[in-house]
Write a protein that holds these residues in place. Structure first.
Motif, PDB file in Angstrom:
ATOM      1  N   ARG A 152      49.534 -17.347  -9.836  1.00  0.00           N
ATOM      2  CA  ARG A 152      48.718 -17.137  -8.639  1.00  0.00           C
ATOM      3  C   ARG A 152      49.597 -16.639  -7.496  1.00  0.00           C
ATOM      4  NH1 ARG A 152      43.797 -19.318  -6.922  1.00  0.00           N
ATOM      5  NH2 ARG A 152      43.598 -19.735  -4.700  1.00  0.00           N
TER       6      ARG A 152
ATOM      7  N   SER B 226      46.885 -11.538  -9.151  1.00  0.00           N
ATOM      8  CA  SER B 226      47.277 -12.176 -10.409  1.00  0.00           C
ATOM      9  C   SER B 226      46.903 -13.658 -10.447  1.00  0.00           C
ATOM     10  CB  SER B 226      48.791 -12.029 -10.612  1.00  0.00           C
ATOM     11  OG  SER B 226      49.487 -12.685  -9.552  1.00  0.00           O
TER      12      SER B 226
ATOM     13  N   GLY C  94      44.402 -15.427 -11.722  1.00  0.00           N
ATOM     14  CA  GLY C  94      43.048 -15.944 -11.609  1.00  0.00           C
ATOM     15  C   GLY C  94      42.396 -15.785 -10.258  1.00  0.00           C
TER      16      GLY C  94
ATOM     17  N   THR D 147      39.092 -13.197 -10.050  1.00  0.00           N
ATOM     18  CA  THR D 147      37.746 -13.669 -10.408  1.00  0.00           C
ATOM     19  C   THR D 147      37.325 -14.870  -9.554  1.00  0.00           C
ATOM     20  OG1 THR D 147      38.731 -14.953 -12.232  1.00  0.00           O
ATOM     21  CG2 THR D 147      37.824 -12.787 -12.760  1.00  0.00           C
TER      22      THR D 147
ATOM     23  N   LYS E 289      36.869 -14.466 -17.852  1.00  0.00           N
ATOM     24  CA  LYS E 289      38.148 -14.535 -18.575  1.00  0.00           C
ATOM     25  C   LYS E 289      38.563 -13.156 -19.069  1.00  0.00           C
ATOM     26  CE  LYS E 289      37.508 -19.324 -20.122  1.00  0.00           C
ATOM     27  NZ  LYS E 289      37.218 -20.201 -21.294  1.00  0.00           N
TER      28      LYS E 289
ATOM     29  N   GLU F  56      40.209 -11.147 -16.298  1.00  0.00           N
ATOM     30  CA  GLU F  56      41.602 -11.575 -16.082  1.00  0.00           C
ATOM     31  C   GLU F  56      42.504 -11.063 -17.204  1.00  0.00           C
ATOM     32  OE1 GLU F  56      42.869 -12.898 -13.513  1.00  0.00           O
ATOM     33  OE2 GLU F  56      41.063 -13.452 -12.402  1.00  0.00           O
TER      34      GLU F  56
END
Length: 419
Positions: free
Chosen positions: A65, A364, A366, A369, A390, A393
């Motif tokens: 993250r 990046s 997650g 979304t 998913k 990602e």
């Protein structure tokens, strides 16, 4: 016998030496690039092999993250949260008068959230058949003369579309998901889009044009609609649910003139191979016909399309020398499939706007979304299944890997362009 014995002994020694070399090499290559795939690769073109190699050894930063995006996420939340009361007329007037080289609509002060709220709740004064397209679309004229396209729901969110990447009906949720995706990716040349429910008996029939009413079939106390389009037929109607409503994507129709162009990376829609699928140096040909700015824009569009798996962009519209992100209904078909050839503009040309890359790096781990879920929650509709989130990602990681492939092939200085 002695000669045979000597030969056999020598052969055994050679095998033992080879095994020692193999085990020594194996022990000394632990943690280095090897043949073990963490993701199952598509081994058709050689470029795919190389992209998957980079995918298997992506640096951890692309899986973690990125806190640099948090301030941007907060700004997006502020502009989409439309909980405060507002004057509908003022919002439309503000949007109409917006002139900018940076975005199609105002991006601040909660304006986008207010526009979406108006699109979802404003009274409809007329409903007519949309004039173009291969699938059923309606035109909704709102009070104040604002017009929206309405693409009806054809599938449940859990439905998986198999077959060709461009197969099946348009997905209404893909249109709306694509809008939020574009906002999060900082692609600001897209029309506002939101899910709306129309009560057929109350919202449509009383204000429907004669032409539209002729394409309605009685269904109990309500009516089904098949419309008029290339593939419209009375056997392919859209019917209201038990509450008498039809759900769909409403897309704000822009009163602007666009130039339409054929995409160099369009598909043939049959077994014929297009030039981009067979020529190794196809991008050289494209660069002889289009300027760098347009190619960089087409690369941006390919990133966007790859994330939702929209393989149906055969034409594109341009406004103020920017490609508009129209017709995104063929996305979100199958969450288990990642068609890498949608990224052909990227891996064939190996160029990208530097600002696009820096923004992508911040999405990046997650947060991409996550932000889409937060922004869409203000309108109260679920846009996709967890499998689709998913998949987005997963595809983002493949974009990172493709960029790394280009850097490895040409170097950062040749890949990233300042626009």
């Amino acid at each position: 016998m002695s000669m045979n014995y000597a030969f056999g002994f020598s052969l055994i020694l050679l095998i033992l030496v080879a095994l020692n070399i193999y085990f020594f090499y194996t022990l000394n290559t632990v943690g280095k690039r090897g043949p073990v795939y963490l993701y199952e690769p598509d081994l058709k073109p050689n470029v795919y092999r190389e992209i998957y190699e980079y995918l298997n050894y992506l640096p951890d930063q692309y899986k973690s993250r990125n806190i640099k995006f948090i301030p941007i996420q907060k700004q997006l939340i502020q502009t989409f949260n439309s909980s405060s009361p507002h004057n509908t007329k003022d919002v439309w007037q503000y949007a109409d008068n917006w002139i900018s080289e940076e975005s199609l609509f105002p991006q601040y002060n909660g304006t986008l959230g207010k526009i979406l709220y108006n699109m979802r709740t404003a009274k409809i004064s007329r409903v007519e058949i949309a004039p173009k397209g291969s699938q059923l679309k309606l035109s909704l004229i709102l009070e104040g003369k604002y017009k929206m396209y309405f693409k009806p729901k054809r599938y449940e969110l859990t439905h998986i579309v198999t077959g060709d990447i461009y197969g099946g009906y348009d997905r209404h949720n893909s249109e709306v998901f694509a809008y939020y995706l574009a906002m999060v990716m900082n692609f600001k040349w897209i029309a506002p889009c939101v899910i709306r429910k129309l009560h057929v008996a109350n919202d449509v029939v009383p204000v429907a044009t004669k032409e539209l009413r002729l394409t309605m079939i009685k269904n109990g106390t309500s009516r089904c609609i098949y419309g008029k389009c290339r593939y419209c037929h009375f056997s392919k109607t859209v019917c209201p649910d038990k509450n008498g409503e039809i759900e769909g994507a409403t897309i704000l129709l822009l009163n602007k003139k666009f130039q339409t162009h054929v995409s160099p990376w369009r598909r043939s829609y049959n077994s014929k191979k297009m030039s981009w699928e067979t020529e190794n140096n196809f991008c050289v040909k494209v660069m002889n016909t289009l300027n760098l700015k347009r190619i960089l824009n087409l690369v941006d569009v390919s990133l966007f399309d790859f994330l939702i798996q929209n393989g149906d962009r055969h034409h594109y519209e341009v406004y103020k020398d920017r490609i508009m992100l129209f017709d995104n209904g063929k996305g979100l078909g199958n969450p288990t499939v990642d068609e890498l050839d949608i990224l052909a503009p990227l891996y064939q040309c190996c160029v990208m706007t530097y600002s696009t890359w820096r923004h992508l790096e911040m999405l990046s781990g997650g947060i991409l979304t996550e932000t889409i879920k937060i922004l869409s929650s203000f309108q109260g509709f679920k846009l996709a299944t967890e499998d689709h989130y998913k998949a987005v990602e997963r595809r983002l990681l493949k974009i990172y890997a493709t960029v790394q492939y280009c850097i490895g092939k040409h170097g950062s200085a040749k890949v990233f362009k300042i626009s």
